[in-house]
Scaffold this motif. Sequence first.
Motif, short mmCIF file in Angstrom:
data_model
loop_
_atom_site.label_atom_id
_atom_site.label_comp_id
_atom_site.label_asym_id
_atom_site.label_seq_id
_atom_site.Cartn_x
_atom_site.Cartn_y
_atom_site.Cartn_z
N GLU A 103 0.82 -1.22 0.00
CA GLU A 103 0.00 0.00 0.00
C GLU A 103 0.85 1.27 0.00
O GLU A 103 0.34 2.37 -0.21
CB GLU A 103 -0.97 0.02 1.20
CG GLU A 103 -0.33 -0.22 2.55
CD GLU A 103 -0.36 -1.68 2.95
OE1 GLU A 103 -0.39 -2.56 2.04
OE2 GLU A 103 -0.33 -1.97 4.16
N ALA A 104 2.15 1.12 0.24
CA ALA A 104 3.02 2.29 0.19
C ALA A 104 3.67 2.46 -1.17
O ALA A 104 4.45 3.37 -1.39
CB ALA A 104 4.09 2.18 1.27
N VAL A 105 3.35 1.57 -2.10
CA VAL A 105 3.89 1.66 -3.46
C VAL A 105 2.72 2.03 -4.37
O VAL A 105 1.72 1.33 -4.43
CB VAL A 105 4.48 0.31 -3.91
CG1 VAL A 105 5.05 0.43 -5.31
CG2 VAL A 105 5.54 -0.15 -2.93
N ARG A 106 2.81 3.15 -5.03
CA ARG A 106 1.72 3.58 -5.91
C ARG A 106 2.22 3.62 -7.33
O ARG A 106 3.33 4.06 -7.60
CB ARG A 106 1.23 5.00 -5.54
CG ARG A 106 1.23 5.29 -4.07
CD ARG A 106 0.22 4.48 -3.29
NE ARG A 106 -1.14 4.78 -3.67
CZ ARG A 106 -2.20 4.08 -3.28
NH1 ARG A 106 -2.04 3.03 -2.51
NH2 ARG A 106 -3.41 4.42 -3.65
N VAL A 107 1.37 3.13 -8.26
CA VAL A 107 1.77 3.20 -9.66
C VAL A 107 0.82 4.15 -10.38
O VAL A 107 -0.30 4.40 -9.96
CB VAL A 107 1.72 1.80 -10.33
CG1 VAL A 107 2.65 0.86 -9.63
CG2 VAL A 107 0.31 1.26 -10.33
N ILE A 151 5.02 1.90 -16.96
CA ILE A 151 4.23 2.61 -15.94
C ILE A 151 5.19 3.29 -14.99
O ILE A 151 6.35 2.87 -14.83
CB ILE A 151 3.30 1.63 -15.20
CG1 ILE A 151 2.18 2.38 -14.50
CG2 ILE A 151 4.10 0.76 -14.23
CD1 ILE A 151 1.00 1.52 -14.21
N ASP A 152 4.72 4.33 -14.34
CA ASP A 152 5.57 5.04 -13.38
C ASP A 152 5.21 4.64 -11.97
O ASP A 152 4.06 4.36 -11.64
CB ASP A 152 5.38 6.55 -13.52
CG ASP A 152 5.97 7.03 -14.84
OD1 ASP A 152 5.43 7.99 -15.41
OD2 ASP A 152 6.97 6.41 -15.28
N VAL A 153 6.21 4.65 -11.12
CA VAL A 153 6.03 4.18 -9.74
C VAL A 153 6.51 5.26 -8.79
O VAL A 153 7.54 5.89 -9.03
CB VAL A 153 6.83 2.89 -9.50
CG1 VAL A 153 6.70 2.44 -8.05
CG2 VAL A 153 6.37 1.79 -10.43
N ARG A 154 5.76 5.44 -7.68
CA ARG A 154 6.28 6.30 -6.61
C ARG A 154 6.02 5.62 -5.27
O ARG A 154 5.18 4.74 -5.14
CB ARG A 154 5.63 7.68 -6.65
CG ARG A 154 4.21 7.71 -6.17
CD ARG A 154 3.70 9.14 -6.17
NE ARG A 154 2.45 9.24 -5.48
CZ ARG A 154 1.28 8.83 -5.96
NH1 ARG A 154 1.21 8.32 -7.18
NH2 ARG A 154 0.17 8.94 -5.26
N PHE A 155 6.80 6.00 -4.29
CA PHE A 155 6.69 5.44 -2.95
C PHE A 155 6.13 6.50 -2.02
O PHE A 155 6.64 7.61 -1.95
CB PHE A 155 8.05 4.98 -2.44
CG PHE A 155 8.68 3.95 -3.34
CD1 PHE A 155 9.59 4.35 -4.32
CD2 PHE A 155 8.35 2.62 -3.24
CE1 PHE A 155 10.15 3.41 -5.15
CE2 PHE A 155 8.91 1.68 -4.08
CZ PHE A 155 9.82 2.07 -5.04
N ALA A 156 5.10 6.15 -1.28
CA ALA A 156 4.53 7.11 -0.33
C ALA A 156 3.85 6.34 0.77
O ALA A 156 2.78 5.78 0.59
CB ALA A 156 3.53 8.01 -1.04
N GLY A 157 4.47 6.30 1.91
CA GLY A 157 3.85 5.57 3.01
C GLY A 157 4.91 5.24 4.04
O GLY A 157 5.94 5.89 4.13
N THR A 158 4.69 4.21 4.80
CA THR A 158 5.64 3.83 5.84
C THR A 158 6.79 3.06 5.24
O THR A 158 6.59 2.14 4.46
CB THR A 158 4.96 2.96 6.91
OG1 THR A 158 3.74 3.57 7.31
CG2 THR A 158 5.87 2.76 8.11
N VAL A 159 7.99 3.46 5.61
CA VAL A 159 9.17 2.72 5.20
C VAL A 159 9.77 2.08 6.45
O VAL A 159 9.73 2.62 7.54
CB VAL A 159 10.19 3.64 4.51
CG1 VAL A 159 10.76 4.66 5.50
CG2 VAL A 159 11.32 2.81 3.91
N HIS A 160 10.25 0.84 6.26
CA HIS A 160 10.96 0.17 7.35
C HIS A 160 12.38 -0.05 6.91
O HIS A 160 12.62 -0.43 5.77
CB HIS A 160 10.32 -1.17 7.67
CG HIS A 160 8.86 -1.08 8.00
ND1 HIS A 160 8.40 -0.86 9.28
CD2 HIS A 160 7.76 -1.18 7.22
CE1 HIS A 160 7.07 -0.85 9.26
NE2 HIS A 160 6.65 -1.03 8.03
#
Lengths: 365, 307, 286
Positions: free
Chosen positions: A284-288, A338-347
């Motif tokens: 859920e922290a990886v958005r395309v 497709i393009d990818v962005r990261f937005a959310g919790t990172v561990h």
Amino acid sequence: MASVQFAAATRFYPGTPQPAVSHLDLDIRDGELMVLVGPSGSGKSTALRMVAGLEPLDEGAIFIGDRDVSGVRPRDRDIAMVFQNYALYPQLTVAENMGFALKQHKVPKEERTARVREVARVLDLEPFLDRKPKNLSGGQRQRVAMGRAIVRQPQVYLMDEPLSNLDAKLRVQTRAELAELQARLAVTTVYVTHDQVEAMTMGHRVAVLRDGLLQQSDTPYALYHEPANLFVAGFIGSPAMNLLPCPSGQPIGVGGCALEVDTGVTSLLASFGGDRVVVGFRPEAVRVGEGPVAAHIRTVEDLGSEAFVHVAFDHEGEAVSAVSKMPAPFKGVTGDPIDVRFAGTVHVFDPAGARIASGAARCAT
Amino acid sequence: MRQEPGAALGTAARHDELRRPWRRRLPLLPALVFTVLLTQIPFLMNIWYSLTDWTIVPPSSRRYIGLDNYGDLPSDQFFRDAAWVTVVMTVSAVLASLVFGTLLAVLLDRKFLARGIARTLLITPFLIMPVVAGLIWRNQMFSGLYGVVNWVTARVGMDSIEFVSRYPLGSIVVVLVWQWTPFMMLIMLAGLQSQPAEVLEAAKVDGASPFGTFRQLTLPHLRPYMELGTLLGTIYLIQVFDHVAVMTGGGPDSTNIPYFVYRRSIGGGWDFGKASAFSIVVVVASIVVATVALRVLSRLLRGEEIA
Amino acid sequence: MAGSAGARLGVGERRSVNAVMGVVAWIAALLFFFPVFWMILSSFKEEQDANTSPKLFFSPTLDRYSDVTESTTGLLSFREAFFNSFWIVMVSTVVVLLLAIPAAYALAIRPVPKWRDVLFFFISTKFLPVVASILPLWILAREFDLLNTRLVLMILYTGMNLPLAVWMLRSFFQEIPRELVEAAEIDGAGLKGQLASVILPIAVPGIAATALLCVIFAWNEYFYAVQLNPADGSTIPIWVTTNISTRGDFLAKLSAASVLASVPVVLAGWVAQKRMIRGLAMGAIK
């Protein structure tokens, strides 16, 4: 009404150098449903059987309530067990199966019949009381196995993968019923499963085991959001967390995009001495759709309520894959760029697997 | 090895019932004690007798003579003959009945008309008393005068043969094979039936011929069954006595060890010292054979740990 | 799922293949059964019919059966021998089961640490030739006043069959799902309870197969019987041999005796053969 406690409990199988269960320390509170989860060979079933008395302890002790039961026979421990294959006595009827233990303990017949009947009513087994196990469906057999345990009113319930022989739909339904029943009866329950979804939905607390060692024991929320190590992070949650190795310098870069992270994370990372870390993002922290990382779609799993998009992109010179959780319906097929962005919790984990830090992160565009 | 971490929590004294070894051994004891008494006491007595010169005819005082009886053994031609006969008899009977038993099991594994009745007929020889079997064959099958076999061979122009006197060992082996083939057949049938049908179906889909399937899949599957049959067959066939007594009454070509020892002791020789020495030698030889068999056994037993 | 793997006709298999094999099987069955058939046939013949070259057609008579079953004082009668055999075999088989079932439990369900050695010891007692032990046994029997009694054969046959029974029952008990026994244990059942409620009901085919083999071997046993019971307490195999005449020309009578001697075990074997196969398939190997 009793707690269960493992105190450095250890079990070796003759002939293998590794212990099946190694110095397990675990406290299970009175009335709690504790799930032991882990892959095959993790020792979860062995640990359960140690509580039952079906496996002896090589080191350590097990307590039920205040009583050290490490050397006590199973029948004297006041426990009841539900087996994976139900272990129903084939030549006895459902009523006789459920009353068997009571008969062994010399409970008088009227009381036996009354208790069996009551439990059968709760479990909707009344129409089947005179049937033999071979004339029952899988789900009915499972309920008889449960009933056999419940009727004994023990201090502890032990359940060894009781749902794994049911078909998927029945499993989901029974899972909820079981959780509800346990809450109502409020009897301490130790529950073993290999299915982490079951663990997460049913347990008050969950203990993750691997190769005989306890990885983490915590509430499902904590396991999901604060995994203690790489194994727990990758084991809990489906699809699994995306894990990517990165150099530890600031800022952390994934797939060519630099991440902006919480100051809390930054300061913890600053005090980390090593030069490589593992970075984890849940789907859920990886958005395309739009973002700084160029990728292409490997496959799309559209479940109707959501879609899991498997993408591949370049990270540190190698092709890696990640899974993104997107709302359904998703437009895009295998091969599409497709393009990818990261937005959310990172561990962030160190190379040995322990978690260093977690916090909010997003791509610095 | 056991720690006492519970001491701090004030628990009760631990009584380790889970591991009390004697409770586990208890159910075994009656059978074990019974067998030990019944087999080891006679064995020890035999050892004692073999060290004396005890004979009944002529009567002698039972004097201790040490290993003299054993010393006489290697030169005893009759003993060597008996040993050879035993080996030939056992090996040929076991092998032949195993082969025939397997063939019959393959035949019986398929459905055909009145298969149950055929199988019933086939197992009957095993159920017949050995003495009766020996008598039927000697008097009614093999007899030179009124034997059925000779009646059949006469139809093709051969002379009548008194089989039992011409071929004593062969005749006995024929009867043994006749009686033990059904036993082997039952074991092999069990083996064939325990083979999962899916494996054979997969082979069919993969294009294997029936013979190829049998050779590559079924035979290996049957191996533990063959080993069990060989083991049990050997144990019983080494001890054959009734057939020898009733069909040929001994004689140099058909006396096996059991009959030989019998004749030397209570069957006429009355030389108990010597006979006991023979027995001990046979026991030692059997132990050697048994150790070889143990390797087979261990593989059988170990196989199930994996299975 | 196991089954008679060859029994099903697959696509493309011709019925004629099965038919041919069926014919071959029947030929083999008839050949194997022929000596028994001949024995039965001869038992209905007059002596002169039996003592000449083989005849299929004759006028049958039951006289041989009456010859053989009439009691002559001083000689062993059929009724007496049958009675002796029956009791000896029944008692020894029951005792064998009583001893072997707990032993198999201790070797299969709750194995003692050295179970392999124990199993080997049991089997090794059968490697000792019977003829080797007969002298000490005869002397011991005389000491305890057991010669010519049924008791001595009961004891010996029990010892003779015990290793086989322990071996077979252990294999059958191994087939019982461990979970069932564990469930019974947790529910409070001790050894007796586990045996009665769980183990024995499931192992019945195996126990039947084992009992049948013990009955066969005990009923047909000749050597111990003749060495230890030449007069009273004699068994059926001895009785049969009393019908042998040195001149060998009472074949019909001998056949009648043989038929009578064989009937009980043959019937038992016929009735129980399916159980035997199932029992052997289930457990004697694994």
